[in-house]
Design an enzyme around this catalytic site. Structure first.
Site, PDB file in Angstrom:
ATOM      1  N   TYR A  16      89.643  -6.157  -4.577  1.00  0.00           N
ATOM      2  CA  TYR A  16      89.712  -7.546  -4.129  1.00  0.00           C
ATOM      3  C   TYR A  16      90.801  -7.761  -3.079  1.00  0.00           C
ATOM      4  CZ  TYR A  16      89.581 -12.662  -4.696  1.00  0.00           C
ATOM      5  OH  TYR A  16      89.461 -14.020  -4.495  1.00  0.00           O
ATOM      6  N   VAL A  74      86.152 -13.315   1.717  1.00  0.00           N
ATOM      7  CA  VAL A  74      85.952 -12.353   0.638  1.00  0.00           C
ATOM      8  C   VAL A  74      85.066 -12.946  -0.446  1.00  0.00           C
ATOM      9  CG1 VAL A  74      87.111 -10.972  -1.141  1.00  0.00           C
ATOM     10  CG2 VAL A  74      88.191 -11.274   1.097  1.00  0.00           C
ATOM     11  N   GLU A  75      85.327 -14.190  -0.810  1.00  0.00           N
ATOM     12  CA  GLU A  75      84.644 -14.807  -1.943  1.00  0.00           C
ATOM     13  C   GLU A  75      83.167 -15.087  -1.655  1.00  0.00           C
ATOM     14  OE1 GLU A  75      85.329 -15.469  -4.976  1.00  0.00           O
ATOM     15  OE2 GLU A  75      87.460 -14.988  -5.067  1.00  0.00           O
ATOM     16  N   SER A  76      82.879 -15.669  -0.511  1.00  0.00           N
ATOM     17  CA  SER A  76      81.521 -16.181  -0.281  1.00  0.00           C
ATOM     18  C   SER A  76      81.023 -15.988   1.135  1.00  0.00           C
ATOM     19  CB  SER A  76      81.505 -17.681  -0.592  1.00  0.00           C
ATOM     20  OG  SER A  76      82.369 -18.373   0.311  1.00  0.00           O
TER      21      SER A  76
END
Length: 575
Positions: free
Chosen positions: A265, A160-162
């Site tokens: 998120y 999800v982040e990167s």
């Protein structure tokens, strides 16, 4: 601690030889690694990249034939005292099964999750690229998560982040696969300096991210709220909870008011969790991931060029940078980065070759500027081409290198020692605009006053600068008799004063101009005062104000320190 662990590993290897250790399939302790021969490494001259590992090798021998007893030992960073065995039953398991068996967070089931599932399912190529990148790091992340008894869903968070890209940088300057912003990175002891950025470090950033997530869970006792805080900040989540409590509303994740990014998120993580749990339901093919380390850690006790380290390991420069993404410069400093991560098969080769290498390992070193310098002057002092100095140290045009800045320069006969720990840990570059010194010109508005914009036009500066110097609005107006200041280059300031003298008109009202400049010496200043009427030219043809001026030789701010005509001096963390 790391050196102590490596000593233990050497001692264990010497006592046990190359015998295959037993393993415990139920344990979370890594017991296997990618395949690789424990025999003699290829000759030093053979520096071609190593082929892809077949994952079926024998246990890694601590010391290859011909290696000295003091040679560093490649180890799994999480279990340095455990020899790596690729023949155990646990090593042959699919890592996805291990991840699925550790799912422990409550599921989120809403329309936002469905939307994210459709998004990922419609992009199988994107998922494949993420998995390819993540396969280097997932074993390590899962192992550390399970050592901490945390839910294994967290191992999916970098998707999800990167998208599991350790070089990713967001518009908010968050960096690394766990996306730390600079301030939060410093809070969790992630060094950021001219030589390295630990927000990108595979081991350090994973440790910091899990530390942070554990702290957030301790605050909220709810993983969904902890994840929201990881994205939005704990203070923002606490305020949202208090707002709902005051209104008598529920305080769970779905009930809080939050930005759209944070609202989506947890659904993104839930969607990826659902796909990993049941890939066949989404027509997604997840390739098996073997349950052993992709990389090993080798202690680094000497500075070494990045490209040479990759050649000695027999891996491509791109693969080396994917495992050691924290390095900002073309050299790794042992005092700041005391270990290097390498694919399993390459680790033993690197250990052998670095022991045999006959030449200098590092062609670069650090140099601290003794005073504020132009890049061309700094380049001459270190025997380097100016363009190369700018490129390697990322110095923009029209900037000065301030005293105390740390620059990367070539090693020479007088610069042979490895960089000290103090410089390796705190090296920074401070830059200032390379513009002439400024002089402060103090004025008073005439009888009719004057707008900020008109002052800016007259002295060829921006209205925003005039407004900032005088703490007013760029659309404002100076009342009659109001004092204000502008900052001009020395020649322009003197020219203004002389023009005022030449246009002396006694019939107009008086105002005061004082022009102060930096003294050429540090002795006591001597001031002279000349009173004259002046009327600076007005583009609109209207009558101008009459002024008297005072010229002072007292020291004032230079361009890099004056309230900003040009950009103020800035500290730049080089990447």
């Amino acid at each position: 601690m790391r050196k102590a662990l490596c000593f233990v590993a050497v001692l264990a290897a010497l006592l046990s030889g190359c015998a295959t250790p037993t393993s415990n399939p139920e344990s979370n302790t890594p017991s296997a690694g990618p395949s690789g021969s424990a025999g003699m490494p290829p000759p030093l001259a053979d520096l071609s990249p190593a082929p892809a590992p077949d994952r079926k090798g024998a246990p890694l021998a601590a010391l290859g034939p011909g290696q000295p007893a003091s040679a560093p030992v490649p180890v799994d960073p999480l279990d340095a005292d455990q020899p790596v065995d690729t023949q155990s039953a646990a090593a042959q398991e699919d890592l996805w099964l291990r991840i699925r068996s550790g799912f422990a967070m409550p599921d989120l089931d809403n329309d936002l999750v469905r939307k994210q599932e459709q998004f990922y399912a419609s992009k199988p190529d994107y998922i494949q690229r993420m998995v390819d990148r993540g396969s280097r790091y997932l074993y390590h992340v899962v192992s550390e998560i399970q050592k901490r008894h945390m839910p294994t869903e967290l191992a999916l968070l970098p998707f999800v982040e990167s998208a599991f890209n350790p070089h990713a940088v967001s518009t908010a300057q968050a960096s690394g696969m766990w996306q730390f912003v600079p301030a939060t990175g410093k809070t969790f002891d992630l060094k950021q300096n001219v030589f390295r950025d630990d927000r990108r470090d595979v081991l350090a950033s994973t440790r910091a991210a899990l530390d942070y997530l554990q702290r957030l869970y301790g605050m909220f006792n709810d993983w969904q709220l902890a994840l929201a805080a990881y994205n939005w900040g704990e203070g923002s989540v606490q305020k949202a909870i208090k707002r709902n409590e005051a209104a008598g509303l529920p305080t769970d994740y779905e009930s809080l008011r939050m930005p759209a990014e944070t609202r989506n998120y947890v659904p993104k993580l839930q969607a990826i969790k659902n796909i990993v749990a049941h890939p066949e339901q989404f027509a997604i093919n997840l390739p098996p991931l073997q349950n052993h380390p992709y990389f090993l850690s080798v202690p680094l006790d000497r500075d070494i060029d990045v490209d040479l380290a990759a050649k000695l390991a027999g891996v491509s420069l791109e693969e080396f940078r994917q495992l050691n993404p924290q390095v900002n410069k073309p050299v790794m400093l042992a005092a700041g980065t005391d270990q290097v991560l390498l694919p399993y098969d390459a680790a033993a080769k690197f250990v052998s070759r670095i022991q045999q290498y006959p030449g200098q390992l590092a062609s670069w070193t650090a140099w601290v500027a003794p005073r504020t310098l132009r890049p061309v002057d700094a380049a001459k002092m270190v025997g380097m081409d100016e363009d190369e100095l700018r490129r390697v140290n990322r110095i923009p045009a029209k900037m000065l290198v301030k005293a105390g800045s740390t620059l990367l320069v070539p090693r020479s006969a007088t610069r042979t020692a490895d960089v000290s720990a103090e410089v390796a840990d705190s090296g920074m570059i401070a830059l200032a605009p390379d513009v002439p010194p400024l002089r402060k010109v103090a004025l008073k508005a005439g009888r009719k006053g004057e707008t900020v914009a008109a002052v800016a036009r007259r002295y060829k500066v921006s209205a925003s600068q005039v407004a900032q110097w005088n703490k007013t609005s760029s659309t404002g107006r100076f009342k009659p008799g109001t004092a204000f200041v502008v900052y001009l280059p020395a020649k322009a300031a003197v020219a203004v004063a002389r023009a005022d003298d030449a246009r002396d008109e006694p019939s107009r009202g008086k105002a005061a101009i004082s022009v102060s400049r930096k003294s050429s010496s540090r002795t006591a200043a001597r001031a002279t005062k000349v009173v004259a009427d002046a009327s600076p030219a007005r583009k609109d043809g209207k009558s101008s104000h009459k002024v008297s001026r005072s010229v002072s030789t007292r020291s004032t701010k230079t361009a890099s320190a004056a309230k900003p005509t040009a950009k103020p001096a800035v500290r730049v963390a080089q990447r």
